[in-house]
Design a protein around this motif. Structure first.
Motif, mmCIF file in Angstrom:
data_model
loop_
_atom_site.group_PDB
_atom_site.id
_atom_site.type_symbol
_atom_site.label_atom_id
_atom_site.label_comp_id
_atom_site.label_asym_id
_atom_site.label_seq_id
_atom_site.Cartn_x
_atom_site.Cartn_y
_atom_site.Cartn_z
ATOM 1 N N VAL A 193 12.456 31.566 19.450
ATOM 2 C CA VAL A 193 12.784 30.232 19.963
ATOM 3 C C VAL A 193 11.879 29.180 19.329
ATOM 4 O O VAL A 193 12.341 28.112 18.886
ATOM 5 N N VAL A 194 10.589 29.475 19.258
ATOM 6 C CA VAL A 194 9.650 28.529 18.657
ATOM 7 C C VAL A 194 10.001 28.284 17.188
ATOM 8 O O VAL A 194 9.954 27.153 16.695
ATOM 9 N N ARG B 179 8.555 26.703 23.132
ATOM 10 C CA ARG B 179 7.258 26.174 22.700
ATOM 11 C C ARG B 179 6.427 25.668 23.866
ATOM 12 O O ARG B 179 5.183 25.776 23.859
ATOM 13 N N ASP B 180 7.072 25.099 24.889
ATOM 14 C CA ASP B 180 6.357 24.526 26.023
ATOM 15 C C ASP B 180 6.186 25.507 27.180
ATOM 16 O O ASP B 180 5.761 25.108 28.269
ATOM 17 N N ALA B 181 6.509 26.769 26.963
ATOM 18 C CA ALA B 181 6.336 27.767 28.023
ATOM 19 C C ALA B 181 4.860 27.902 28.378
ATOM 20 O O ALA B 181 3.999 27.936 27.496
ATOM 21 N N ILE B 182 4.590 27.976 29.661
ATOM 22 C CA ILE B 182 3.202 28.075 30.110
ATOM 23 C C ILE B 182 2.845 29.466 30.616
ATOM 24 O O ILE B 182 1.678 29.767 30.841
ATOM 25 N N GLU C 269 9.302 18.084 15.773
ATOM 26 C CA GLU C 269 9.239 16.725 16.302
ATOM 27 C C GLU C 269 9.979 16.572 17.627
ATOM 28 O O GLU C 269 10.046 15.474 18.178
ATOM 29 N N SER C 270 10.526 17.644 18.129
ATOM 30 C CA SER C 270 11.330 17.562 19.345
ATOM 31 C C SER C 270 10.479 17.181 20.549
ATOM 32 O O SER C 270 9.407 17.750 20.779
ATOM 33 N N VAL C 271 10.967 16.224 21.320
ATOM 34 C CA VAL C 271 10.289 15.845 22.566
ATOM 35 C C VAL C 271 10.603 16.851 23.659
ATOM 36 O O VAL C 271 9.737 17.223 24.450
#
Length: 329
Positions: free
Chosen positions: A161-162, A244-247, A168-170
């Protein structure tokens, strides 16, 4: 706590920027082709997807596709009735004794959710299928090895996925994932988000093997009734995902030792939204099963049933028919 609500309309990536500014990432898989024939009448399809015999418009292969690596394993991924695109994805592989099934549901509020789900499903399935732990001694040690394999598959799926995410994706690409390894007498299941794995043994109590990462589940954990928690406006807000934003990439895991025949079901919420309790979904499965039903037939009937209830979401179902008394599942 960061969350995603994957039922909110999202943004689709369009590669229309100048070449120098387009991020380098894997090409989008092409699933816009049409089937070989009309599903309604078997007639020939034109290049626009319309049947030249009955005039019905076919769904593209991204809107609807099927997999059946063995008679006892099969799945269907469908756009549903209401959504403009299919953000679910399916991958499965099987032989006569082992199967891997993966279902992903792209987070609609993220960019490229359809690409994220497809990348994750295939990465997880490919890794889990390629690595078949052998020589582990006792059944418990084999189960432990398979659990480690599930964790590795989740990591591989997240990397996929990353890799396909625009730097540049928000709203970075994200997806849920649920997967099951069916191996001899074991079902090993894992999930991030609210896609699920169920076990429906013949003549015994049904079981939701995985546990959701969602605000609805948090509500139930705090004492709310299922109907109340799942009817909340924020019920489908997930608290774990791939991207990418997985915590937190630590999945829930479940292990089932198979002692009788039954059905393993891996599905997105497009199915279980209409029958969340394991006992309720088991009743739907029972209605869809006839003598000698194949796994693909059951998956197709469950997708049709979900669409008949309204098809408010994409719906993906993978099924496996297992029998510990049989040399071939």
């Amino acid at each position: 706590m960061t969350t995603f609500d994957h039922d909110t309309p999202g943004v689709e990536w369009r590669p229309d920027a100048p070449e120098a500014t387009v991020p380098l990432r894997p090409a989008r898989p092409r699933f816009d082709a049409y089937p070989d024939a009309c599903a309604a009448c078997g007639g020939e399809l034109g290049i626009d997807g319309y049947c030249q015999r009955c005039g019905q418009k076919a769904k593209s292969l991204r809107e609807h596709y099927e997999m059946a690596p063995a008679r006892w394993v099969g799945g269907v991924c469908d756009i549903g009735v209401s959504h403009a695109r299919n953000e679910d994805a399916l991958a499965c592989q099987a032989n006569d004794r082992r199967a891997v099934m993966v279902v992903c549901d792209g987070v609609t509020t993220s960019d490229d959710s359809d690409l994220a789900s497809m990348a994750a499903a295939h990465a997880a399935c490919d890794l889990a299928w390629a690595q078949d732990p052998q020589g582990t001694g006792t059944p418990s040690s084999r189960a432990a090895a398979l659990k480690a394999l599930l964790t590795s598959a989740m990591t591989s799926a997240n990397e996929a996925v990353v890799d396909c995410t625009d730097p540049e994706s928000v709203n970075a690409a994200a997806t849920t994932i649920a997967m099951a390894i069916v191996d001899d007498r074991w079902i090993l299941a894992a999930n991030l988000g609210d896609s699920r794995v169920y076990w429906f043994p013949d003549g015994a109590d049904p079981w939701q093997v995985t546990r959701d990462h969602s605000l609805a589940q948090d509500g139930m954990d705090s004492g709310a009734e299922r109907a109340e928690a799942e009817s909340s406006a924020l019920a489908h807000t997930i608290t774990k995902w791939l991207g990418r934003d997985a915590i937190d990439l630590i999945p829930n895991m479940g292990v089932v030792e198979i002692s009788r025949p039954g059905w393993v079901i891996v599905c997105s919420d497009g199915l279980w939204n209409y029958a969340s309790e394991a006992v309720d979904l088991a009743a739907v499965v029972a209605l869809c099963v006839a003598e000698d039903t194949t796994a693909l037939e059951l998956a197709s009937r469950l997708v049709d049933w979900a669409n008949a209830q309204g098809g408010h979401d994409n719906v993906t179902v993978a099924c496996a028919r297992v029998d510990p008394a049989s040399a071939e599942c």
